[in-house]
Scaffold this motif. Structure first.
Motif, PDB file in Angstrom:
ATOM      1  N   LYS A 114       1.776  -5.190  13.062  1.00 52.52           N
ATOM      2  CA  LYS A 114       2.256  -4.913  11.721  1.00 52.52           C
ATOM      3  C   LYS A 114       3.147  -3.682  11.656  1.00 52.52           C
ATOM      4  CE  LYS A 114       0.055  -5.298   8.092  1.00 52.52           C
ATOM      5  NZ  LYS A 114      -0.842  -5.049   7.011  1.00 52.52           N
ATOM      6  N   GLY A 115       3.355  -2.998  12.714  1.00 53.92           N
ATOM      7  CA  GLY A 115       4.244  -1.856  12.658  1.00 53.92           C
ATOM      8  C   GLY A 115       3.713  -0.633  13.375  1.00 53.92           C
ATOM      9  N   GLY A 116       2.640  -0.769  14.113  1.00 54.55           N
ATOM     10  CA  GLY A 116       2.144   0.353  14.890  1.00 54.55           C
ATOM     11  C   GLY A 116       0.749   0.760  14.480  1.00 54.55           C
ATOM     12  N   ALA A 117       0.113   1.505  15.363  1.00 55.98           N
ATOM     13  CA  ALA A 117      -1.256   1.928  15.111  1.00 55.98           C
ATOM     14  C   ALA A 117      -1.352   2.817  13.880  1.00 55.98           C
ATOM     15  CB  ALA A 117      -1.812   2.649  16.342  1.00 55.98           C
ATOM     16  N   SER A 118      -0.266   3.488  13.502  1.00 56.97           N
ATOM     17  CA  SER A 118      -0.309   4.395  12.359  1.00 56.97           C
ATOM     18  C   SER A 118      -0.520   3.658  11.038  1.00 56.97           C
ATOM     19  CB  SER A 118       0.971   5.216  12.286  1.00 56.97           C
ATOM     20  OG  SER A 118       2.081   4.380  12.049  1.00 56.97           O
ATOM     21  N   VAL A 119      -0.379   2.341  11.022  1.00 54.12           N
ATOM     22  CA  VAL A 119      -0.575   1.598   9.778  1.00 54.12           C
ATOM     23  C   VAL A 119      -2.004   1.783   9.265  1.00 54.12           C
ATOM     24  CG1 VAL A 119      -1.243  -0.656  10.726  1.00 54.12           C
ATOM     25  CG2 VAL A 119      -0.010  -0.547   8.575  1.00 54.12           C
ATOM     26  N   GLU A 120      -2.966   1.940  10.151  1.00 60.23           N
ATOM     27  CA  GLU A 120      -4.346   2.156   9.713  1.00 60.23           C
ATOM     28  C   GLU A 120      -4.480   3.467   8.944  1.00 60.23           C
ATOM     29  OE1 GLU A 120      -7.247   1.591  12.786  1.00 60.23           O
ATOM     30  OE2 GLU A 120      -6.186  -0.176  13.511  1.00 60.23           O
ATOM     31  N   LEU A 121      -3.796   4.498   9.392  1.00 61.74           N
ATOM     32  CA  LEU A 121      -3.805   5.769   8.674  1.00 61.74           C
ATOM     33  C   LEU A 121      -3.227   5.573   7.275  1.00 61.74           C
ATOM     34  CD1 LEU A 121      -4.097   8.844   8.386  1.00 61.74           C
ATOM     35  CD2 LEU A 121      -1.843   9.046   9.484  1.00 61.74           C
ATOM     36  N   TYR A 122      -2.118   4.864   7.171  1.00 64.03           N
ATOM     37  CA  TYR A 122      -1.501   4.629   5.869  1.00 64.03           C
ATOM     38  C   TYR A 122      -2.404   3.786   4.965  1.00 64.03           C
ATOM     39  CZ  TYR A 122       2.684   6.871   7.512  1.00 64.03           C
ATOM     40  OH  TYR A 122       3.563   7.793   7.992  1.00 64.03           O
ATOM     41  N   GLU A 123      -3.116   2.839   5.538  1.00 68.74           N
ATOM     42  CA  GLU A 123      -4.059   2.054   4.739  1.00 68.74           C
ATOM     43  C   GLU A 123      -5.145   2.961   4.160  1.00 68.74           C
ATOM     44  OE1 GLU A 123      -5.548  -1.267   6.967  1.00 68.74           O
ATOM     45  OE2 GLU A 123      -3.553  -2.157   7.155  1.00 68.74           O
ATOM     46  N   HIS A 124      -5.627   3.915   4.943  1.00 62.04           N
ATOM     47  CA  HIS A 124      -6.642   4.858   4.452  1.00 62.04           C
ATOM     48  C   HIS A 124      -6.078   5.731   3.336  1.00 62.04           C
ATOM     49  CE1 HIS A 124      -9.912   4.036   7.258  1.00 62.04           C
ATOM     50  NE2 HIS A 124      -8.979   3.862   8.175  1.00 62.04           N
ATOM     51  N   ILE A 125      -4.825   6.151   3.484  1.00 65.19           N
ATOM     52  CA  ILE A 125      -4.188   6.965   2.448  1.00 65.19           C
ATOM     53  C   ILE A 125      -4.029   6.152   1.163  1.00 65.19           C
ATOM     54  CG2 ILE A 125      -2.033   8.119   1.799  1.00 65.19           C
ATOM     55  CD1 ILE A 125      -1.809   8.911   4.831  1.00 65.19           C
ATOM     56  N   VAL A 126      -3.599   4.912   1.276  1.00 64.26           N
ATOM     57  CA  VAL A 126      -3.444   4.041   0.106  1.00 64.26           C
ATOM     58  C   VAL A 126      -4.804   3.783  -0.534  1.00 64.26           C
ATOM     59  CG1 VAL A 126      -2.774   1.728  -0.670  1.00 64.26           C
ATOM     60  CG2 VAL A 126      -1.289   3.003   0.897  1.00 64.26           C
ATOM     61  N   LEU A 127      -5.820   3.567   0.273  1.00 61.40           N
ATOM     62  CA  LEU A 127      -7.178   3.380  -0.239  1.00 61.40           C
ATOM     63  C   LEU A 127      -7.603   4.591  -1.073  1.00 61.40           C
ATOM     64  CD1 LEU A 127      -9.901   1.716  -0.130  1.00 61.40           C
ATOM     65  CD2 LEU A 127     -10.479   3.169   1.804  1.00 61.40           C
ATOM     66  N   ALA A 128      -7.366   5.786  -0.555  1.00 65.39           N
ATOM     67  CA  ALA A 128      -7.718   7.006  -1.295  1.00 65.39           C
ATOM     68  C   ALA A 128      -6.916   7.099  -2.591  1.00 65.39           C
ATOM     69  CB  ALA A 128      -7.479   8.235  -0.425  1.00 65.39           C
ATOM     70  N   TYR A 129      -5.650   6.755  -2.537  1.00 62.72           N
ATOM     71  CA  TYR A 129      -4.790   6.787  -3.729  1.00 62.72           C
ATOM     72  C   TYR A 129      -5.311   5.829  -4.805  1.00 62.72           C
ATOM     73  CZ  TYR A 129      -0.720   5.684  -6.621  1.00 62.72           C
ATOM     74  OH  TYR A 129       0.119   5.430  -7.683  1.00 62.72           O
ATOM     75  N   LEU A 130      -5.635   4.611  -4.410  1.00 65.65           N
ATOM     76  CA  LEU A 130      -6.083   3.608  -5.379  1.00 65.65           C
ATOM     77  C   LEU A 130      -7.434   3.959  -5.992  1.00 65.65           C
ATOM     78  CD1 LEU A 130      -5.065   0.363  -3.476  1.00 65.65           C
ATOM     79  CD2 LEU A 130      -3.938   1.328  -5.494  1.00 65.65           C
ATOM     80  N   THR A 131      -8.305   4.561  -5.218  1.00 65.83           N
ATOM     81  CA  THR A 131      -9.658   4.842  -5.713  1.00 65.83           C
ATOM     82  C   THR A 131      -9.761   6.183  -6.427  1.00 65.83           C
ATOM     83  OG1 THR A 131     -10.309   5.657  -3.531  1.00 65.83           O
ATOM     84  CG2 THR A 131     -10.814   3.351  -4.048  1.00 65.83           C
ATOM     85  N   LYS A 132      -8.629   6.851  -6.650  1.00 61.01           N
ATOM     86  CA  LYS A 132      -8.660   8.059  -7.491  1.00 61.01           C
ATOM     87  C   LYS A 132      -9.080   7.690  -8.907  1.00 61.01           C
ATOM     88  CE  LYS A 132      -5.584  11.184  -7.363  1.00 61.01           C
ATOM     89  NZ  LYS A 132      -4.311  11.921  -7.395  1.00 61.01           N
ATOM     90  N   ASP A 133      -8.825   6.462  -9.297  1.00 61.16           N
ATOM     91  CA  ASP A 133      -9.233   5.947 -10.601  1.00 61.16           C
ATOM     92  C   ASP A 133     -10.667   5.424 -10.465  1.00 61.16           C
ATOM     93  OD1 ASP A 133      -9.736   4.417 -12.903  1.00 61.16           O
ATOM     94  OD2 ASP A 133      -7.667   3.727 -13.032  1.00 61.16           O
ATOM     95  N   ALA A 134     -11.586   5.999 -11.204  1.00 62.95           N
ATOM     96  CA  ALA A 134     -13.000   5.629 -11.102  1.00 62.95           C
ATOM     97  C   ALA A 134     -13.283   4.187 -11.507  1.00 62.95           C
ATOM     98  CB  ALA A 134     -13.844   6.575 -11.953  1.00 62.95           C
ATOM     99  N   PHE A 135     -12.346   3.542 -12.190  1.00 62.48           N
ATOM    100  CA  PHE A 135     -12.539   2.161 -12.618  1.00 62.48           C
ATOM    101  C   PHE A 135     -12.029   1.149 -11.597  1.00 62.48           C
ATOM    102  CE2 PHE A 135     -12.789   4.500 -16.569  1.00 62.48           C
ATOM    103  CZ  PHE A 135     -13.852   3.888 -17.209  1.00 62.48           C
TER     104      PHE A 135
END
Length: 135
Positions: A18-39
């Motif tokens: 999918k574009g390199g091993a770093s994609v997992e890091l970006y997925e974790h960052i996106v996960l953190a971004y999305l879950t900033k909203d408690a809902f």
């Protein structure tokens, strides 16, 4: 990474494809971004089932309980996300129809919920995706 709108995940064998091993890091960052909203509840690598087992496994599926919205979220570090663009163009068959049916059957959502696809891609990849917008 640019955001184009239309728990920790487990490592996947397809990460390099999918574009390199770093994609997992970006997925974790996106996960953190999305879950900033408690809902918002996010499930990484959510398995969308088909007639004969797993049909598709988007990077993240996010349920927004306040807005009653389900988001299929894809993260890519690829320079040319051609396969991702094809999935987006066929988003109903690729994800939404089966995911809607699956979540209804599990009594997670009802008919009032809406669906969308959210993309998190390299800024340089946005024009390639935007050239061929979903139909």
């Amino acid at each position: 990474m640019a955001h184009n709108n239309g728990g920790a995940g487990t490592p996947r064998a397809g990460a390099a494809r999918k574009g390199g091993a770093s994609v997992e890091l970006y997925e974790h960052i996106v996960l953190a971004y999305l879950t900033k909203d408690a809902f918002v509840f996010v499930s990484p690598q959510y398995s969308i089932r088909g007639d004969k087992g797993e049909w598709s496994c988007p990077d993240l599926v996010a349920l927004n309980f306040r807005d009653r919205r389900v988001a299929v979220v894809e993260v890519s570090t690829a320079w040319n996300p051609k396969s991702l663009r094809e999935k987006i163009q066929n988003r109903d068959a690729q994800w939404i129809t089966r995911l809607r049916d699956q979540l209804r059957a599990l009594n997670v959502i009802d008919d009032a919920w809406t669906f969308e696809v959210q993309l998190f891609v390299r800024k340089a990849a946005v024009p390639a995706i935007s050239q061929h917008p979903p139909t």
